[in-house]
Write a protein that holds these residues in place. Structure first.
Motif, PDB file in Angstrom:
ATOM      1  N   GLN A  93       0.980  -1.276   0.015  1.00  0.00           N
ATOM      2  CA  GLN A  93      -0.026  -0.031  -0.018  1.00  0.00           C
ATOM      3  C   GLN A  93       0.803   1.120  -0.003  1.00  0.00           C
ATOM      4  OE1 GLN A  93      -3.112  -0.118   2.813  1.00  0.00           O
ATOM      5  NE2 GLN A  93      -3.656  -2.095   2.534  1.00  0.00           N
ATOM      6  N   VAL A  94       0.537   2.168  -0.733  1.00  0.00           N
ATOM      7  CA  VAL A  94       1.279   3.651  -1.016  1.00  0.00           C
ATOM      8  C   VAL A  94       0.340   4.622  -0.615  1.00  0.00           C
ATOM      9  CG1 VAL A  94       2.498   5.099  -2.462  1.00  0.00           C
ATOM     10  CG2 VAL A  94       2.860   2.609  -2.645  1.00  0.00           C
ATOM     11  N   PHE A  95       0.576   5.515   0.244  1.00  0.00           N
ATOM     12  CA  PHE A  95      -0.147   6.761   0.957  1.00  0.00           C
ATOM     13  C   PHE A  95       0.292   8.034   0.285  1.00  0.00           C
ATOM     14  CE2 PHE A  95      -0.875   3.098   3.513  1.00  0.00           C
ATOM     15  CZ  PHE A  95      -2.068   2.809   4.041  1.00  0.00           C
ATOM     16  N   LEU A  96      -0.488   8.793  -0.084  1.00  0.00           N
ATOM     17  CA  LEU A  96      -0.017  10.149  -0.450  1.00  0.00           C
ATOM     18  C   LEU A  96      -0.760  11.085   0.305  1.00  0.00           C
ATOM     19  CD1 LEU A  96       0.015   8.198  -3.202  1.00  0.00           C
ATOM     20  CD2 LEU A  96       1.178  10.173  -4.064  1.00  0.00           C
ATOM     21  N   GLY A  97      -0.197  12.087   0.993  1.00  0.00           N
ATOM     22  CA  GLY A  97      -1.152  12.991   1.533  1.00  0.00           C
ATOM     23  C   GLY A  97      -0.909  14.316   0.539  1.00  0.00           C
ATOM     24  N   LEU A  98      -1.868  15.025  -0.052  1.00  0.00           N
ATOM     25  CA  LEU A  98      -1.877  15.906  -1.117  1.00  0.00           C
ATOM     26  C   LEU A  98      -2.390  17.303  -0.745  1.00  0.00           C
ATOM     27  CD1 LEU A  98      -3.307  13.643  -3.850  1.00  0.00           C
ATOM     28  CD2 LEU A  98      -0.990  14.023  -3.477  1.00  0.00           C
ATOM     29  N   LYS A  99      -1.888  18.101  -1.319  1.00  0.00           N
ATOM     30  CA  LYS A  99      -2.180  19.630  -1.259  1.00  0.00           C
ATOM     31  C   LYS A  99      -3.330  19.789  -2.441  1.00  0.00           C
ATOM     32  CE  LYS A  99      -1.159  24.398  -0.605  1.00  0.00           C
ATOM     33  NZ  LYS A  99       0.219  25.438  -0.765  1.00  0.00           N
ATOM     34  N   ARG A 100      -4.318  19.286  -2.378  1.00  0.00           N
ATOM     35  CA  ARG A 100      -5.444  19.103  -3.467  1.00  0.00           C
ATOM     36  C   ARG A 100      -6.788  18.562  -3.233  1.00  0.00           C
ATOM     37  NH1 ARG A 100      -3.731  16.842  -9.488  1.00  0.00           N
ATOM     38  NH2 ARG A 100      -5.705  16.801 -10.497  1.00  0.00           N
ATOM     39  N   ASP A 101      -7.616  19.156  -3.548  1.00  0.00           N
ATOM     40  CA  ASP A 101      -9.090  18.943  -3.178  1.00  0.00           C
ATOM     41  C   ASP A 101      -9.516  17.962  -4.397  1.00  0.00           C
ATOM     42  OD1 ASP A 101     -11.796  18.472  -2.492  1.00  0.00           O
ATOM     43  OD2 ASP A 101     -12.338  20.648  -2.587  1.00  0.00           O
ATOM     44  N   LEU A 102     -10.026  16.530  -3.697  1.00  0.00           N
ATOM     45  CA  LEU A 102     -10.011  15.693  -4.754  1.00  0.00           C
ATOM     46  C   LEU A 102     -11.649  15.262  -4.430  1.00  0.00           C
ATOM     47  CD1 LEU A 102      -7.146  13.179  -4.653  1.00  0.00           C
ATOM     48  CD2 LEU A 102      -7.905  14.852  -6.544  1.00  0.00           C
ATOM     49  N   SER A 103     -12.389  15.995  -4.028  1.00  0.00           N
ATOM     50  CA  SER A 103     -13.980  16.083  -3.399  1.00  0.00           C
ATOM     51  C   SER A 103     -14.771  15.497  -4.586  1.00  0.00           C
ATOM     52  CB  SER A 103     -14.587  16.977  -2.574  1.00  0.00           C
ATOM     53  OG  SER A 103     -14.357  18.184  -3.244  1.00  0.00           O
ATOM     54  N   SER A 104     -14.354  15.892  -5.812  1.00  0.00           N
ATOM     55  CA  SER A 104     -15.175  15.750  -7.118  1.00  0.00           C
ATOM     56  C   SER A 104     -14.999  14.336  -7.595  1.00  0.00           C
ATOM     57  CB  SER A 104     -14.871  16.804  -8.128  1.00  0.00           C
ATOM     58  OG  SER A 104     -13.713  16.873  -8.253  1.00  0.00           O
ATOM     59  N   GLU A 105     -14.104  13.738  -7.118  1.00  0.00           N
ATOM     60  CA  GLU A 105     -13.683  12.426  -7.838  1.00  0.00           C
ATOM     61  C   GLU A 105     -14.396  11.351  -6.634  1.00  0.00           C
ATOM     62  OE1 GLU A 105     -11.799  11.714 -10.229  1.00  0.00           O
ATOM     63  OE2 GLU A 105     -10.567  13.229 -10.411  1.00  0.00           O
ATOM     64  N   PRO A 106     -14.569  10.096  -7.280  1.00  0.00           N
ATOM     65  CA  PRO A 106     -15.223   9.077  -6.797  1.00  0.00           C
ATOM     66  C   PRO A 106     -14.382   8.465  -5.611  1.00  0.00           C
ATOM     67  CG  PRO A 106     -14.412   8.130  -8.843  1.00  0.00           C
ATOM     68  CD  PRO A 106     -14.373   9.633  -8.909  1.00  0.00           C
ATOM     69  N   HIS A 107     -14.766   7.742  -4.639  1.00  0.00           N
ATOM     70  CA  HIS A 107     -14.316   7.631  -3.521  1.00  0.00           C
ATOM     71  C   HIS A 107     -13.146   6.253  -3.893  1.00  0.00           C
ATOM     72  CE1 HIS A 107     -14.376   3.923  -0.578  1.00  0.00           C
ATOM     73  NE2 HIS A 107     -15.349   3.605  -1.716  1.00  0.00           N
ATOM     74  N   ALA A 108     -13.389   5.638  -4.978  1.00  0.00           N
ATOM     75  CA  ALA A 108     -12.291   4.486  -5.079  1.00  0.00           C
ATOM     76  C   ALA A 108     -12.539   4.570  -6.759  1.00  0.00           C
ATOM     77  CB  ALA A 108     -13.195   3.011  -4.524  1.00  0.00           C
ATOM     78  N   ILE A 109     -11.233   4.154  -7.235  1.00  0.00           N
ATOM     79  CA  ILE A 109     -11.155   3.947  -8.752  1.00  0.00           C
ATOM     80  C   ILE A 109     -10.172   2.707  -9.020  1.00  0.00           C
ATOM     81  CG2 ILE A 109      -9.902   5.174 -10.602  1.00  0.00           C
ATOM     82  CD1 ILE A 109     -10.522   7.856  -9.339  1.00  0.00           C
ATOM     83  N   SER A 110     -10.480   1.945  -9.810  1.00  0.00           N
ATOM     84  CA  SER A 110      -9.453   0.917 -10.483  1.00  0.00           C
ATOM     85  C   SER A 110      -9.110   1.427 -11.838  1.00  0.00           C
ATOM     86  CB  SER A 110     -10.251  -0.411 -10.574  1.00  0.00           C
ATOM     87  OG  SER A 110     -10.632  -1.189  -9.510  1.00  0.00           O
ATOM     88  N   LEU A 111      -7.800   1.778 -11.804  1.00  0.00           N
ATOM     89  CA  LEU A 111      -7.252   2.210 -13.066  1.00  0.00           C
ATOM     90  C   LEU A 111      -6.631   0.997 -13.932  1.00  0.00           C
ATOM     91  CD1 LEU A 111      -5.045   5.418 -12.024  1.00  0.00           C
ATOM     92  CD2 LEU A 111      -7.161   5.456 -13.341  1.00  0.00           C
ATOM     93  N   LEU A 112      -7.236   1.029 -15.194  1.00  0.00           N
ATOM     94  CA  LEU A 112      -6.664   0.204 -16.063  1.00  0.00           C
ATOM     95  C   LEU A 112      -5.684   0.862 -16.790  1.00  0.00           C
ATOM     96  CD1 LEU A 112     -10.086  -1.342 -17.447  1.00  0.00           C
ATOM     97  CD2 LEU A 112      -8.683  -1.855 -15.483  1.00  0.00           C
ATOM     98  N   LEU A 113      -4.387   0.196 -16.905  1.00  0.00           N
ATOM     99  CA  LEU A 113      -3.200   1.002 -17.367  1.00  0.00           C
ATOM    100  C   LEU A 113      -2.933   0.546 -19.070  1.00  0.00           C
ATOM    101  CD1 LEU A 113      -0.860   0.634 -14.139  1.00  0.00           C
ATOM    102  CD2 LEU A 113      -2.507   2.447 -14.809  1.00  0.00           C
ATOM    103  N   ASP A 114      -2.548   1.492 -19.807  1.00  0.00           N
ATOM    104  CA  ASP A 114      -2.105   1.099 -21.049  1.00  0.00           C
ATOM    105  C   ASP A 114      -0.792   0.430 -21.149  1.00  0.00           C
ATOM    106  OD1 ASP A 114      -4.459   2.450 -22.037  1.00  0.00           O
ATOM    107  OD2 ASP A 114      -3.388   4.567 -22.231  1.00  0.00           O
ATOM    108  N   GLU A 115       0.206   0.857 -20.246  1.00  0.00           N
ATOM    109  CA  GLU A 115       1.342   0.114 -20.068  1.00  0.00           C
ATOM    110  C   GLU A 115       1.377  -0.204 -18.577  1.00  0.00           C
ATOM    111  OE1 GLU A 115       4.463   2.529 -21.327  1.00  0.00           O
ATOM    112  OE2 GLU A 115       3.701   2.958 -23.019  1.00  0.00           O
ATOM    113  N   PRO A 116       1.878  -1.597 -18.346  1.00  0.00           N
ATOM    114  CA  PRO A 116       2.022  -2.112 -17.054  1.00  0.00           C
ATOM    115  C   PRO A 116       3.013  -1.271 -16.122  1.00  0.00           C
ATOM    116  CG  PRO A 116       2.095  -3.734 -18.601  1.00  0.00           C
ATOM    117  CD  PRO A 116       2.226  -2.406 -19.365  1.00  0.00           C
ATOM    118  N   VAL A 117       2.761  -1.416 -14.771  1.00  0.00           N
ATOM    119  CA  VAL A 117       3.678  -0.864 -13.857  1.00  0.00           C
ATOM    120  C   VAL A 117       4.421  -1.841 -13.318  1.00  0.00           C
ATOM    121  CG1 VAL A 117       2.025  -0.608 -12.161  1.00  0.00           C
ATOM    122  CG2 VAL A 117       4.093   0.955 -12.145  1.00  0.00           C
ATOM    123  N   LYS A 118       5.921  -1.712 -13.147  1.00  0.00           N
ATOM    124  CA  LYS A 118       6.603  -2.535 -12.613  1.00  0.00           C
ATOM    125  C   LYS A 118       6.718  -2.376 -11.001  1.00  0.00           C
ATOM    126  CE  LYS A 118      10.557  -5.657 -13.866  1.00  0.00           C
ATOM    127  NZ  LYS A 118      11.850  -5.746 -14.841  1.00  0.00           N
TER     128      LYS A 118
END
Length: 495
Positions: free
Chosen positions: A307-332
């Motif tokens: 698990q990776v956690f990020l504390g952001l100076k950004r308001d994400l209230s307009s986004e859904p609470h959970a997202i599954s991102l399908l990637l064009d290129e895999p991440v290693k």
């Protein structure tokens, strides 16, 4: 004479056992390894942000039978339940998105808008979610024989949907995007080939107005239950690691702490890690072939392990609470390529991010052997590898949330080795299903008692070989109810 109960472990199962013990006239003492309660149901603070580890969607937040348990435990006192419109969104880089709405009629309409040609399979999917008796399954153990009978009457549905995986069901769709997206709808656990049954139980929960999230997160949730326990007169000893369980004439009579001190009681209950309890505290003297095979059958990887956690100076209230991102290129990650990432987003309304700021939690599989070996051999390499994971994920997030790189105020990475160090959980894992155990284990558990050992019980996820915060709490309740029956006492749930 008041019976004394020692409870090993101050996670949700241990706390629940303690609360119900105090409510029913027992004298309970909890010994917890860590300096705070909750076990894996925890959070931690970094520069004004709270990084929440545990609760995703909690059974019993709505007007359902399981709510009785949380009310008994004081779990929601002084807080509110957040119910999300979208359980999760699966999206690709082309702008396609599948929203799993918690309003099932809205979900059906949305999916038909994506793919009218799949109307029949969509209707079958939503109907299955509406028809499953969520309450019976999540509250299993509260109602004794009658509750189990209700479960038994629904076995045909359980068997049917237990044999079909999300991947299998995805192949029924004609729409190309739905075929790709559907396996990711349950916390992005697509590689596990998980059955449809648990996902449909979540839909049933949403349909009943359940499966919300307690504002403030997991640690505050645990602390409220701990407060209930101590308010009832229970004794909570933190930073108190149990090394051994004292056994005399095949009776559990006490415990030995890491500092050498002994404490004795009439009943010993372990709500701690199963492997640690059975093979370390009890030296493997009381076990069965089934239990031994279970702990030998762990997999190298497990969901939610990294698990990776990020504390952001950004308001994400307009986004859904959970997202599954399908990637064009895999991440290693961990020398393996992942073609998707699961994100949970928390804005200020959740109580774990400052006003105008947000937290993103990225969850994927974790490999215990990979991280444990590295940490043991070279701590600096271990820390560098965690930083590499963070940077690889940040690169992906930058594409989805442009500008995010400059908005990160603090970040953290947890691995299975982190969890093992923090909780002593076997290999940093949560329990896995018993091979070929099925419904039998669901009803009777794996190690609620141990053969040949008297005055000893186990509660929690390891005792049942089933995950879930609600399951852990119900097991504590069920044990005390059983003790009351043995002692010819009327079981009480409120003071």
């Amino acid at each position: 004479m008041t019976k004394k109960i020692i409870i090993i472990g101050g996670g949700i199962a241990g706390l629940s056992t303690g609360v119900y013990a105090q409510l029913n006239g027992y004298d309970a003492t909890i010994f917890e390894k860590h300096s705070k309660p909750g076990g894996m149901c925890t959070s931690w603070h970094r520069k004004g942000f709270t990084f929440d580890y545990c609760i995703h969607n909690l059974g019993g937040t709505g007007d359902v039978r399981l709510r009785e348990v949380w009310d008994d435990l004081g779990a929601f006192e002084g807080t509110e339940i957040i119910n999300h419109e979208v359980f999760t969104r699966v999206e690709d880089s082309k702008g396609n998105a599948l929203n799993i709405y918690t309003d099932l009629d809205r979900l059906e309409k949305h999916m038909k808008e994506i793919s009218p040609e799949d109307s029949k399979i969509i209707e079958e999917y939503v109907k299955a979610g509406k028809s499953l008796p969520m309450e019976d399954f999540f509250a299993m153990g509260m109602g004794g024989a009658m509750s189990k009978l209700k479960i038994a009457t629904n076995l045909p549905k359980v068997m049917k949907w237990g044999k079909i995986t999300l991947n299998d069901y995805a192949e029924k769709f004609n729409n190309e995007f739905l075929r790709r997206a559907f396996p990711h709808v349950q916390y992005n656990m697509s590689e596990s080939n998980i059955p449809m049954f648990p996902h449909l139980l979540f839909l049933a929960g949403f349909n009943a107005g359940d499966m919300g999230w307690p504002r403030g997160g997991s640690l505050e949730f645990s602390r409220r239950i701990a407060k209930k326990f101590t308010d009832l007169g229970g004794e909570l000893n933190q930073s108190s690691k149990v090394e051994k369980i004292i056994v005399e004439d095949d009776k559990a009579v006490g415990i030995v702490l890491a500092n050498g001190k002994e404490h004795r009681a009439d009943i010993i209950v372990s709500a701690a890690d199963g492997h640690e309890t059975i093979y370390e505290m009890l030296d493997g003297k009381y076990t069965t072939e089934t239990i031994n095979k279970y702990y030998d059958a762990y997999e190298e990887e497990q969901e939610f392990g990294l698990q990776v956690f990020l504390g952001l100076k950004r308001d994400l209230s307009s986004e859904p609470h959970a997202i599954s991102l399908l990637l064009d290129e895999p991440v290693k990650l961990e020398l393996k390529e992942r073609d998707s990432l699961y994100l949970e987003l928390f804005d200020a309304s959740t109580g774990i991010a400052p006003e105008g700021k947000s937290v993103i939690k990225v969850v994927t599989k974790g490999n215990y052997d990979y991280w444990k070996k590295m940490r043991d051999e070279n701590l600096e390499n271990y820390r560098n590898e965690k930083e590499k994971v963070y940077n690889n994920i940040l690169e992906i997030l930058e594409k989805r949330f442009p500008g995010i790189t400059e908005q990160v105020e603090v970040h953290d990475v947890t691995t299975p080795a982190t969890v093992e160090r923090y909780t002593l959980n076997f290999h940093g894992w949560q329990p896995w299903p018993v091979p070929d155990g099925g419904m039998k284990t669901m009803i009777s558990g794996l190690s609620k008692t141990l053969p040949g050992l008297q005055n000893f019980y186990m509660v929690g996820q390891w005792a049942s070989a089933m995950i879930g915060v609600s399951n852990a709490a119900v097991m504590g309740r069920s044990l005390v109810k059983e003790l009351c029956k043995k002692d010819k006492k009327k079981f009480k749930t409120r003071n």
